[in-house]
Write a protein that holds these residues in place. Structure first.
Motif, mmCIF file in Angstrom:
data_model
loop_
_atom_site.group_PDB
_atom_site.id
_atom_site.type_symbol
_atom_site.label_atom_id
_atom_site.label_comp_id
_atom_site.label_asym_id
_atom_site.label_seq_id
_atom_site.Cartn_x
_atom_site.Cartn_y
_atom_site.Cartn_z
ATOM 1 N N ARG A 1 0.833 -1.308 -0.152
ATOM 2 C CA ARG A 1 0.136 -0.014 0.055
ATOM 3 C C ARG A 1 0.829 1.066 -0.122
ATOM 4 N NH1 ARG A 1 -5.195 1.746 1.261
ATOM 5 N NH2 ARG A 1 -5.745 3.679 2.052
ATOM 6 N N VAL A 2 0.626 2.072 -0.839
ATOM 7 C CA VAL A 2 1.474 3.250 -1.135
ATOM 8 C C VAL A 2 0.667 4.498 -1.127
ATOM 9 C CG1 VAL A 2 3.415 4.575 -2.411
ATOM 10 C CG2 VAL A 2 3.546 2.176 -2.206
ATOM 11 N N ILE B 1 10.639 6.491 -3.132
ATOM 12 C CA ILE B 1 11.103 5.250 -3.561
ATOM 13 C C ILE B 1 10.566 3.936 -2.945
ATOM 14 C CG2 ILE B 1 13.100 5.753 -2.232
ATOM 15 C CD1 ILE B 1 15.081 4.179 -3.976
ATOM 16 N N ILE B 2 9.946 3.299 -3.641
ATOM 17 C CA ILE B 2 9.305 2.134 -3.162
ATOM 18 C C ILE B 2 10.244 0.872 -3.589
ATOM 19 C CG2 ILE B 2 7.289 0.810 -3.209
ATOM 20 C CD1 ILE B 2 6.129 3.170 -4.848
ATOM 21 N N SER B 3 10.946 0.081 -2.146
ATOM 22 C CA SER B 3 11.805 -0.890 -2.252
ATOM 23 C C SER B 3 10.955 -2.240 -2.115
ATOM 24 C CB SER B 3 12.763 -1.013 -1.288
ATOM 25 O OG SER B 3 13.577 0.511 -1.527
ATOM 26 N N VAL C 1 8.715 2.259 1.942
ATOM 27 C CA VAL C 1 8.701 3.354 1.208
ATOM 28 C C VAL C 1 9.310 4.566 1.945
ATOM 29 C CG1 VAL C 1 7.113 5.270 0.232
ATOM 30 C CG2 VAL C 1 6.337 2.962 0.269
ATOM 31 N N ASP C 2 10.290 5.109 1.030
ATOM 32 C CA ASP C 2 11.096 6.115 1.757
ATOM 33 C C ASP C 2 11.093 7.472 0.619
ATOM 34 O OD1 ASP C 2 12.775 4.822 3.758
ATOM 35 O OD2 ASP C 2 13.041 3.285 1.982
ATOM 36 N N ASP C 3 11.685 8.437 0.954
ATOM 37 C CA ASP C 3 11.711 9.800 0.078
ATOM 38 C C ASP C 3 12.942 9.963 -0.273
ATOM 39 O OD1 ASP C 3 11.337 12.244 -1.003
ATOM 40 O OD2 ASP C 3 9.488 12.450 -0.051
ATOM 41 N N LEU C 4 13.564 10.101 -1.627
ATOM 42 C CA LEU C 4 14.477 10.560 -1.904
ATOM 43 C C LEU C 4 15.127 12.073 -1.274
ATOM 44 C CD1 LEU C 4 15.312 8.665 -5.689
ATOM 45 C CD2 LEU C 4 16.296 8.300 -3.359
#
Length: 334
Positions: A17-18, A298-300, A307-310
Motif C-alpha cells: 500500500r502506497v 522510492i518503493i523498495s 517506502v522512503d523519500d529521496l
C-alpha cells in the motif's frame, strides 16, 4: 495522477500500500520481486478507466478491465493472477484525480469490480507503458499478432504503445515544457526519429543522412518513442507514464539526461512511475530531489516493501546501494 494504490495477493505480490504518490515515483528491488507486475496492474486499471465511455465505447469498466488484464498478463484465466498461496482472492485499489477503483479476482467467481467503490468518469487523458524492449522495428508485427492473429506473444503494453505511435505528429507548438523536453530529447540522439509515410517505415535522420530505424540503437529508439508521443499529442498534462527498467539500452550519460527530461515533464503535470535496477537512476533522482527540493518516493520491494523519500536521502538498506558499497569496499581491500 495516481495518488495512492493498494495491491494484495496479485502475482508474486503479497501486499503493498502506497499513499501520497508524486510526479516522479521509483520502484526498485531484485529480479522477480514484482516490479513489472506492479507497473502492469496499475497501468491496466488506469488505462481501462481512461477508455471507459470514450467516444461511442459502451463497454462497462469491468469488461474493459477484464480484457486489459488478460492481454497484458497473457493468461487464459484471470484466476491465474492470484498469488499461489492466497486462499481467497487478489485485490487492487487505486485513486487518481477523477477515478477511484476497487476490484478483486476471486478463485471461483473471477473478476469483480465493486460499484460502491468505483467512481470512473470519462476523460480524454492518455497514459502509456514504455516496456524495457524497443517497439519501433516491431510495431507492425505487434499489431498483426494482436488484431489479425489474435494470439498471445506481445503483451498489451506493447500493443497499446504500438497503436499510440500510429497517430501522426501534429503541426503547431507544443506547450512550453513539452517543447523544451523535445529539444532535450533531440540533443541526446543528435537526430530525429520519425515515421516516413511514403516508405511506410520508421527512420532516423541524423547528420544530414537518413537511416532505417533498424540501424539505430535501442536507446535512440526509446528516446524517439517518447519524442513521438509528445509530438503527436498522445501525452498531455495529467498523463501517467509507466517505464519498466528505464536504464535499459541507455548509456549512463543518456540516463542522466533522460531523467532531466522526466523531471521537466513532471513539472508540467505528467506523472512517472518507474522501475529500475540501476544505481545511476537512483543517484540521479536523488540529486534531482535535492536540487529541486522535490519529494520523490522510492518503493523498495524485496519480500515485503518499504517506502522512503529521496528528498530525505538514499535508503541505506537498499540492495542497489548496498551492492555499490560492497563493490567499493572490495576495491579498497585489493
Amino acid at each position: 495522477m495516481i495518488k495512492e494504490f493498494q495491491v494484495q495477493n496479485f502475482g508474486c505480490i503479497d501486499s503493498i500500500r502506497v499513499e501520497n504518490l508524486k510526479g516522479i515515483n521509483l520502484i526498485v528491488g531484485p529480479n522477480s520481486c514484482g516490479k513489472s507486475t506492479l507497473l502492469k496492474v496499475l497501468y491496466a486499471a488506469k488505462r481501462s478507466a481512461e477508455l471507459f465511455q470514450r467516444g461511442k465505447n459502451d463497454e462497462s469498466y469491468q469488461r474493459l478491465l477484464h480484457k486489459k488484464l488478460r492481454w497484458t498478463f497473457q493468461v487464459d484465466s484471470l484466476q491465474s493472477l492470484i498469488k499461489r498461496d492466497a486462499s481467497l482472492s487478489a485485490n487492487v485499489q487505486f485513486k487518481a484525480d477523477k477515478t477511484k477503483v476497487n476490484f478483486s479476482i476471486d478463485k471461483q467467481k473471477g473478476l469483480n469490480c465493486s460499484p460502491f467503490f468505483n467512481a470512473v468518469k470519462p476523460t480524454s487523458v492518455n497514459s502509456v507503458f514504455l516496456p524495457a524492449k524497443e517497439i519501433l522495428s516491431l510495431q507492425k508485427l505487434v499489431i498483426k499478432t494482436h488484431d489479425l492473429d489474435m494470439e498471445f506473444g506481445f503483451d498489451e503494453t506493447y500493443y497499446d504503445l504500438a497503436m499510440a505511435l500510429n497517430s501522426p505528429t501534429t503541426k503547431g507548438k507544443n506547450p512550453g515544457g513539452f517543447a523544451n523536453s523535445r529539444k532535450m530529447l533531440k540533443d541526446i540522439t543528435g537526430g530525429v526519429v520519425s515515421f516516413d509515410a511514403k516508405e511506410n517505415r520508421w527512420i532516423l535522420k541524423k547528420d544530414g543522412h537518413t537511416f532505417p530505424i533498424e540501424l539505430a540503437s535501442d536507446g535512440i529508439k526509446k528516446i524517439g518513442i517518447l519524442d513521438t508521443l509528445l509530438g503527436n499529442r498522445f501525452l498531455t498534462k495529467s498523463s501517467v507514464v509507466f517505464i519498466d527498467e528505464l536504464e535499459s539500452s541507455l548509456h549512463p550519460t543518456a540516463i542522466s539526461k533522460f531523467l532531466d527530461i522526466v523531471y521537466e515533464l513532471s513539472a508540467c503535470g505528467v506523472q512517472f512511475i518507474i522501475s529500475s535496477h540501476s544505481y545511476f537512476v537512483v543517484k540521479k533522482l536523488y540529486l534531482l530531489a535535492q536540487k529541486n527540493h522535490q519529494s520523490i518516493p522510492i518503493i523498495s520491494l524485496d519480500g515485503g516493501y518499504r517506502v522512503d523519500d529521496l528528498l530525505d536521502g538514499i535508503p541505506e538498506d537498499n540492495q542497489i546501494i548496498a551492492e555499490s558499497i560492497r563493490l567499493y569496499e572490495e576495491e579498497i581491500d585489493l
